[in-house]
Design a protein around this motif. Sequence first.
Motif, short mmCIF file in Angstrom:
data_model
loop_
_atom_site.label_atom_id
_atom_site.label_comp_id
_atom_site.label_asym_id
_atom_site.label_seq_id
_atom_site.Cartn_x
_atom_site.Cartn_y
_atom_site.Cartn_z
N GLU A 89 0.85 -1.19 0.00
CA GLU A 89 0.00 0.00 0.00
C GLU A 89 0.89 1.24 0.00
O GLU A 89 1.27 1.75 -1.03
N TYR A 94 -7.46 5.14 0.49
CA TYR A 94 -8.41 5.15 -0.64
C TYR A 94 -9.82 4.71 -0.23
O TYR A 94 -10.70 4.60 -1.08
N ARG A 95 -10.08 4.50 1.03
CA ARG A 95 -11.39 3.98 1.44
C ARG A 95 -12.53 4.94 1.10
O ARG A 95 -13.66 4.50 0.89
N TRP A 104 -6.27 2.11 -7.48
CA TRP A 104 -6.83 2.01 -6.13
C TRP A 104 -7.98 1.03 -6.06
O TRP A 104 -8.23 0.44 -5.01
N LYS A 107 -6.32 -2.25 -5.43
CA LYS A 107 -5.88 -2.33 -4.03
C LYS A 107 -7.06 -2.62 -3.11
O LYS A 107 -6.96 -3.42 -2.17
N ARG A 108 -8.19 -1.96 -3.38
CA ARG A 108 -9.38 -2.17 -2.54
C ARG A 108 -9.88 -3.61 -2.67
O ARG A 108 -10.24 -4.24 -1.67
N ASP A 111 -7.53 -5.88 -0.79
CA ASP A 111 -7.69 -5.69 0.65
C ASP A 111 -8.89 -6.50 1.16
O ASP A 111 -8.80 -7.19 2.18
N THR A 112 -10.00 -6.43 0.44
CA THR A 112 -11.20 -7.16 0.83
C THR A 112 -10.95 -8.67 0.81
O THR A 112 -11.32 -9.40 1.74
N HIS A 191 -6.03 -0.36 9.39
CA HIS A 191 -5.48 0.65 8.48
C HIS A 191 -4.64 1.61 9.32
O HIS A 191 -5.18 2.40 10.10
#
Length: 291
Positions: A89, A94-95, A104, A107-108, A111-112, A191
């Motif tokens: 990261e 970026y949430r 992004w 990346k999201r 992450d999930t 995070h």
Amino acid sequence: MSPISIAIAGATGDLVSEIKFFTRDASSAASQELLNLGVKAIDTGISAESFKNVDVFVSVQGEGTSLEERNAYAKAAADAGVKVYIPTEFGIDYRNLPFEHPIWGLKRAHDTYARTVSGRKLKVVAICVGLFLDDTFPVGTVLGLDTQGKVYTAVLSSDTPVSFLSRDDIARSVARISVLAAADPASVPDHARISGSSISYRDLAQLVGRVRGEEIKVETMGEEEAKAAIKAGNFWVALRYTMGYGLTDFSKDNANEIINPGESLWKWKTVQEYVEETKGVAPEDKQLLRE
């Protein structure tokens, strides 16, 4: 606190007993350099066996790494019982991104996946550092920082603080988070936002101008122009949009005190120190300008 074993993907104190790195070619110059430092190579591919006896997995893979490969690493780590995973990261939070972007978005999605693949037994810590302090002036003009031209151009707002963290402080923070999370996963947030120091474009222009003894003009790109550039595929404007939007301002909401309480372990390098060192321009050996 027991010593831990750390495995690193993309890597081509006494609290860390062993460091390993994944490589496709153990004979490469980059791999040999690490091997000469006593780091052990893992060249058996991505599998649970590769993560045997590993406590913490840190990925520093580049942006070109596919979602499938990232997910494969996370699943193998989870299947092997790795305690902590720090994905690649090291940027914005970026949430709450106000627009879709492939970098992004990937990346999201990862992450999930990483947080669910083990039934949440694998502690995933996404580290957000804002901007790399050391790269600020080497990539300056694409960030709107034209010191030689005496003009700094922000996107959306020139008064929104932007957080910066030096590479050395990133490395220290990763090591510290690895140790803390391996001992107690609940001690570190999912995070971890870190702020070495924060400054707005307007204040940065004043700081650099004062150090250089000259005036630097501050301009602002509006939302309509910025969105058109983003739609056309300009990553750097997209990044600067997130900066103006506040997604890199970690000055108040951060994990600094968890990682380095009261700066008792080390002193965060500040933007002012960096500006005084560089005078607002890239060192000759760090020309990273990308158009």
